[in-house]
Write a protein that holds these residues in place. Structure first.
Motif, PDB file in Angstrom:
ATOM      1  N   TYR A  41     129.045  57.960-104.286  1.00  0.00           N
ATOM      2  CA  TYR A  41     129.205  58.829-102.830  1.00  0.00           C
ATOM      3  C   TYR A  41     130.017  57.854-101.975  1.00  0.00           C
ATOM      4  O   TYR A  41     130.539  58.777-101.132  1.00  0.00           O
ATOM      5  CB  TYR A  41     127.643  58.490-102.151  1.00  0.00           C
ATOM      6  CG  TYR A  41     126.731  59.569-102.988  1.00  0.00           C
ATOM      7  CD1 TYR A  41     126.754  60.317-104.064  1.00  0.00           C
ATOM      8  CD2 TYR A  41     125.384  59.476-102.293  1.00  0.00           C
ATOM      9  CE1 TYR A  41     126.035  61.140-104.603  1.00  0.00           C
ATOM     10  CE2 TYR A  41     124.367  60.309-102.982  1.00  0.00           C
ATOM     11  CZ  TYR A  41     124.572  61.399-103.974  1.00  0.00           C
ATOM     12  OH  TYR A  41     123.654  61.826-104.618  1.00  0.00           O
ATOM     13  N   SER A  91     121.856  64.098-102.652  1.00  0.00           N
ATOM     14  CA  SER A  91     121.272  64.897-103.922  1.00  0.00           C
ATOM     15  C   SER A  91     120.441  66.177-103.402  1.00  0.00           C
ATOM     16  O   SER A  91     120.213  66.146-102.183  1.00  0.00           O
ATOM     17  CB  SER A  91     120.486  63.955-104.687  1.00  0.00           C
ATOM     18  OG  SER A  91     119.281  63.761-103.844  1.00  0.00           O
ATOM     19  N   ASN A 146     125.698  63.850-108.399  1.00  0.00           N
ATOM     20  CA  ASN A 146     125.096  62.594-108.578  1.00  0.00           C
ATOM     21  C   ASN A 146     125.069  62.231-110.262  1.00  0.00           C
ATOM     22  O   ASN A 146     125.390  61.149-110.378  1.00  0.00           O
ATOM     23  CB  ASN A 146     123.377  62.944-107.937  1.00  0.00           C
ATOM     24  CG  ASN A 146     122.728  61.504-107.754  1.00  0.00           C
ATOM     25  OD1 ASN A 146     123.399  60.503-107.581  1.00  0.00           O
ATOM     26  ND2 ASN A 146     121.514  61.571-107.597  1.00  0.00           N
ATOM     27  N   ARG A 149     120.049  62.373-114.874  1.00  0.00           N
ATOM     28  CA  ARG A 149     119.071  61.381-114.612  1.00  0.00           C
ATOM     29  C   ARG A 149     118.454  60.968-115.693  1.00  0.00           C
ATOM     30  O   ARG A 149     118.049  61.567-116.894  1.00  0.00           O
ATOM     31  CB  ARG A 149     118.110  61.869-113.573  1.00  0.00           C
ATOM     32  CG  ARG A 149     118.607  62.593-112.221  1.00  0.00           C
ATOM     33  CD  ARG A 149     117.513  63.124-111.368  1.00  0.00           C
ATOM     34  NE  ARG A 149     116.941  61.989-110.556  1.00  0.00           N
ATOM     35  CZ  ARG A 149     117.192  61.548-109.522  1.00  0.00           C
ATOM     36  NH1 ARG A 149     118.492  62.076-108.824  1.00  0.00           N
ATOM     37  NH2 ARG A 149     116.754  60.688-108.662  1.00  0.00           N
ATOM     38  N   ARG A 170     108.633  56.252-109.737  1.00  0.00           N
ATOM     39  CA  ARG A 170     108.912  57.085-108.384  1.00  0.00           C
ATOM     40  C   ARG A 170     109.810  58.210-108.685  1.00  0.00           C
ATOM     41  O   ARG A 170     110.887  58.230-109.490  1.00  0.00           O
ATOM     42  CB  ARG A 170     109.859  55.928-107.504  1.00  0.00           C
ATOM     43  CG  ARG A 170     110.390  56.470-106.339  1.00  0.00           C
ATOM     44  CD  ARG A 170     111.575  57.218-106.525  1.00  0.00           C
ATOM     45  NE  ARG A 170     112.392  57.682-105.344  1.00  0.00           N
ATOM     46  CZ  ARG A 170     113.387  58.141-105.203  1.00  0.00           C
ATOM     47  NH1 ARG A 170     114.294  58.105-106.247  1.00  0.00           N
ATOM     48  NH2 ARG A 170     114.036  58.826-104.428  1.00  0.00           N
ATOM     49  N   PHE A 193     114.453  57.110-101.076  1.00  0.00           N
ATOM     50  CA  PHE A 193     115.141  55.963-101.843  1.00  0.00           C
ATOM     51  C   PHE A 193     114.989  54.778-101.139  1.00  0.00           C
ATOM     52  O   PHE A 193     115.322  53.650-101.826  1.00  0.00           O
ATOM     53  CB  PHE A 193     116.575  56.609-102.301  1.00  0.00           C
ATOM     54  CG  PHE A 193     117.600  55.673-103.234  1.00  0.00           C
ATOM     55  CD1 PHE A 193     116.941  55.744-104.605  1.00  0.00           C
ATOM     56  CD2 PHE A 193     118.392  54.843-102.585  1.00  0.00           C
ATOM     57  CE1 PHE A 193     117.708  54.797-105.375  1.00  0.00           C
ATOM     58  CE2 PHE A 193     118.991  54.161-103.759  1.00  0.00           C
ATOM     59  CZ  PHE A 193     118.755  54.056-104.854  1.00  0.00           C
ATOM     60  N   GLU A 209     113.742  57.037-111.983  1.00  0.00           N
ATOM     61  CA  GLU A 209     114.573  57.781-112.651  1.00  0.00           C
ATOM     62  C   GLU A 209     115.761  58.185-111.977  1.00  0.00           C
ATOM     63  O   GLU A 209     115.784  58.573-110.713  1.00  0.00           O
ATOM     64  CB  GLU A 209     114.129  59.072-113.332  1.00  0.00           C
ATOM     65  CG  GLU A 209     113.164  59.865-112.327  1.00  0.00           C
ATOM     66  CD  GLU A 209     114.034  60.920-111.448  1.00  0.00           C
ATOM     67  OE1 GLU A 209     114.614  61.705-112.300  1.00  0.00           O
ATOM     68  OE2 GLU A 209     113.792  60.978-110.195  1.00  0.00           O
TER      69      GLU A 209
END
Ligand code: PAF
Length: 326
Positions: A41, A91, A146, A149, A170, A193, A209
């Motif tokens: 990012y 995201s 992103n 995952r 999470r 996050f 994840e």
């Protein structure tokens, strides 16, 4: 002659002061994201800054705020709506709470590979979804990335959904993801996050994840021993702007923002691709046990109910259009 000299000096003084005023009139653009300054990012934020400042010849300056210093992704999206943040790289995780049409992109196992996902986001359908942001007090500037995952945890190697049984994982604040993990038998715990690293450290959750990009940028090996390359969902990112800033701009100025966002997305995708090639080795070097060859069929089967729940709520049209474009 003396009077003329004084007059010329006075006029040039006024001109210099005017130029100084002009130089100070640059608008500061606050750009936020949740990851570190070494992340994909941040690579995207640098490209945004370089492009916007160059195209606008300094009319806009960009200040990057990393590591969730402006809040988690949901909070930053709210910030765009009320004008406390100007640009956000996020995201799509929490985006469905604001723009329900975007939920479709977060369905598990929707895309098989990067080419497919990028092709959909770059299509007319992708543009249409970007425009939809406008109906929800947001400006969609560009689709970024992103990554696919994967699951990490502190307890055990995960090779089948049964291994994930009871694991406290999470998830993002995304109803589709939560449902998918529930169906796998795990215990999904939605969380912003910026709270995650401490939660993993203190054992409030066992796993999380995220794409390789994020696992690398966040040093998750310090708190997670196992990584399973489940690739269970492609996680798009988006460059969003605040209508409070962008609606007041000329077409030319808005065009600079669009170009800057496109450059940002391109640079981010290149960094994602690099980390897809080099990241797993780096994680292994840092002590993670990586389960590479996973039979994803049982995972695909386990998450099917998430599709039924999605289509019963939002219909099948959007999903069919994504599948046709892919
Ligand atoms: O897990 C998340 O919340 C997102 O993937 C992250 C790390 C904030 C990047 O968009």
């Amino acid at each position: 002659a003396f009077k003329r000299h004084v007059l010329v000096a006075a006029i040039s003084g006024i001109a210099t002061a005017g130029m100084a005023l002009q130089a100070h009139a640059a608008t500061e653009v606050n750009l936020g994201h949740t990851l570190s300054s070494t992340s994909h990012y941040s690579v995207g934020a640098d490209a945004f800054k370089e492009t916007l400042e160059r195209l606008s010849d300094g009319e806009f300056t960009v200040t990057e705020h990393t590591s969730g210093s402006l809040g988690g992704e949901r909070e930053m999206i709210e910030g765009l709506q009320i004008g406390t943040v100007d640009v956000v790289i996020t995201s799509t995780g929490p985006l469905g709470n604001f723009v329900p049409e975007s939920y479709v992109l977060d369905l598990p196992f929707l895309f098989e590979n990067y080419d497919q996902a990028r092709c959909v986001l770059d299509s007319e359908l992708g543009d249409e979804l970007l425009e939809k942001m406008g109906e929800h007090d947001l400006v969609g500037l560009a689709w970024s990335e992103n990554g696919f995952r994967h699951l990490t945890n502190s307890q055990r190697e995960i090779a089948t959904p049964a291994d994930a049984e009871g694991l406290r994982v999470r998830t993002m604040e995304n109803a589709v993801h939560q449902e998918a993990f529930r169906q796998m038998g795990a215990r999904p715990t939605p969380m912003a996050f910026p709270e995650l690293f401490t939660a993993l450290q203190q054992g409030t959750v066992d796993g999380q994840e995220n794409p390789i990009t994020v696992i690398v940028a966040t040093n998750f090996w310090e708190v997670q021993d196992y990584l399973s390359l489940t690739g269970h969902v492609y996680s798009p990112a988006i460059v969003l702007g605040s209508p409070i800033l962008l609606d007041g701009l000329s077409d030319e100025e808005r065009g600079w923002f669009m170009e800057a966002a496109a450059a940002s997305a391109q640079a981010t995708r290149e960094e994602v691709s690099r980390l897809e090639r080099e990241g797993v080795a780096l994680l292994e070097e840092n002590g993670m046990t990586v389960k590479i060859d996973i039979d994803i069929a049982p995972f695909q089967e386990a998450v099917q109910p998430a599709y039924e729940i999605f289509t019963s709520e939002y219909g099948t049209e959007m999903l069919e259009r994504v599948q046709e474009t892919a």
